[in-house]
Motif scaffolding. Structure first.
Motif, PDB file in Angstrom:
ATOM      1  N   SER A  25       0.819  -1.217   0.000  1.00  0.00           N
ATOM      2  CA  SER A  25       0.000   0.000   0.000  1.00  0.00           C
ATOM      3  C   SER A  25       0.848   1.259   0.000  1.00  0.00           C
ATOM      4  O   SER A  25       0.320   2.362  -0.201  1.00  0.00           O
ATOM      5  CB  SER A  25      -0.932   0.004   1.224  1.00  0.00           C
ATOM      6  N   SER A  95     -10.272  -0.225  -2.062  1.00  0.00           N
ATOM      7  CA  SER A  95      -9.850   0.833  -1.150  1.00  0.00           C
ATOM      8  C   SER A  95      -9.816   0.329   0.287  1.00  0.00           C
ATOM      9  O   SER A  95      -9.022   0.797   1.102  1.00  0.00           O
ATOM     10  CB  SER A  95     -10.800   2.031  -1.267  1.00  0.00           C
ATOM     11  N   ASP A  96     -10.687  -0.619   0.600  1.00  0.00           N
ATOM     12  CA  ASP A  96     -10.743  -1.200   1.939  1.00  0.00           C
ATOM     13  C   ASP A  96     -10.095  -2.585   1.887  1.00  0.00           C
ATOM     14  O   ASP A  96     -10.704  -3.551   1.408  1.00  0.00           O
ATOM     15  CB  ASP A  96     -12.200  -1.304   2.410  1.00  0.00           C
TER      16      ASP A  96
END
Length: 319
Positions: A25, A95-96
């Motif tokens: 990330s 995104s999660d």
């Protein structure tokens, strides 16, 4: 102090119900590129391993102990790569990047089963090569169908035992603080950093267990290939010596990468590596090696090349 111990010191006792996988990330600008690269690797892994399994199953010339072990190896590669890679691919686009607590338990358990079973299977394959090269007259009586099945069953038994030990070792600890796993899958060391308890005993259990399931098979492999190399040195045929040596060298290279990365990750002292190096090293044995094994173990083998030619000839020029 680990993040979990810090949370405990602050009085946070809320049980964790999900984890956030933070692997890769830190590179938001190349998520799409990483997704494409890992998707290609995974596709090659599944296609290559399934293709070799199908070839071994359908070609009678490959119905021997060595290829039986290889077919099991390809199955294990598909399994533990599939435990890790699909979730990684989803996280590149999501995104999660969460995984449920139960999902994390299952992922770790299944990964430990298959990677441990592969460790012991590689030792069985080395023993098979030792008998074939050093005891050729005894090969058919030693490497029977029953012996091969027993060795595979034993590999899975060790895998199941180690998986139960390691999964229980981790999730018997309380998780009540940060839930951000600094890895791309639920691996043991990143999870231990989040535990709201002293993890010294758990780390000792991890080191001892990891050493047993890697160093013991590695010792069998080293002993087997040492005897094989001695037998190769006594061969009178230069062509035969070169053929066997080439095959053994490629196998030993793949085995060295597998055990080297696993030992580096799980047996090294606490604090010896950082999160980034752990992730990079893990990529080799979770994603890269499963893709390369069909090429290393089979496509350098003349018998496999002949089998592929027979299949292509039948399909292209059917009678």
């Amino acid at each position: 102090m680990t993040p979990g111990e810090l949370a405990l010191a602050r009085g946070n006792h809320t049980p964790v119900t999900q984890f956030i996988l933070l692997g890769f990330s830190n590179y938001p600008d190349v998520q799409g590129l990483l997704f494409g690269a890992f998707l290609l690797i995974y596709a090659v892994t599944v296609a290559g391993n399934l293709g070799m399994m199908a070839l071994i199953l359908t070609d009678s010339h490959l119905h021997s102990p060595m290829y039986f072990f290889l077919s099991v190896l390809y199955f294990l590669d598909i399994c533990y790569s599939s435990v890790v890679t699909p979730k990684l691919l989803v996280n590149f686009l999501a995104s999660d990047k969460y995984i449920s607590f139960e999902g994390c338990v299952v992922q770790l358990a299944f990964f430990a089963v298959h990677v441990t079973a592969e460790s012991f299977l590689l030792a069985s394959m080395a023993y098979d090569r030792f008998v074939a090269i050093c005891r050729p007259l005894e090969y058919s009586s030693v490497m029977t169908k029953g012996t091969c099945l027993w060795l595979v069953a034993a590999s899975y038994a060790f895998g199941g035992a180690n998986s139960a030990l390691q999964t229980g070792n981790v999730f018997a600890l309380p998780f009540c603080g940060p839930n951000q796993v600094t890895h791309y899958f639920c691996d043991i060391l990143p999870l231990l950093r989040l535990a709201c308890a002293n993890t010294a005993t758990a780390r000792v259990v991890l080191s001892i267990s990891s050493a047993l399931v890697t160093l013991l098979p590695a010792a069998v492999i080293l002993a087997s290939y040492s005897l094989v190399l001695a037998a190769i040195g006594r061969m009178h045929s230069a062509a035969g010596r070169e053929k066997v040596l080439s095959t053994c060298a490629s196998h030993f290279l793949a085995i060295s990468i597998f055990y080297g990365t696993v030992v580096f990750t799980y047996v090294q002292p606490h604090g010896f590596t950082n999160d980034t190096s752990d992730q990079v090293v893990s990529i080799f044995y979770t994603i890269i090696i499963p893709m390369l094994n069909p090429f290393i173990y089979s496509l350098r083998n003349q018998e496999v090349k002949d089998a592929l030619q027979r299949k292509l000839h039948v399909n292209i020029f059917p009678r």
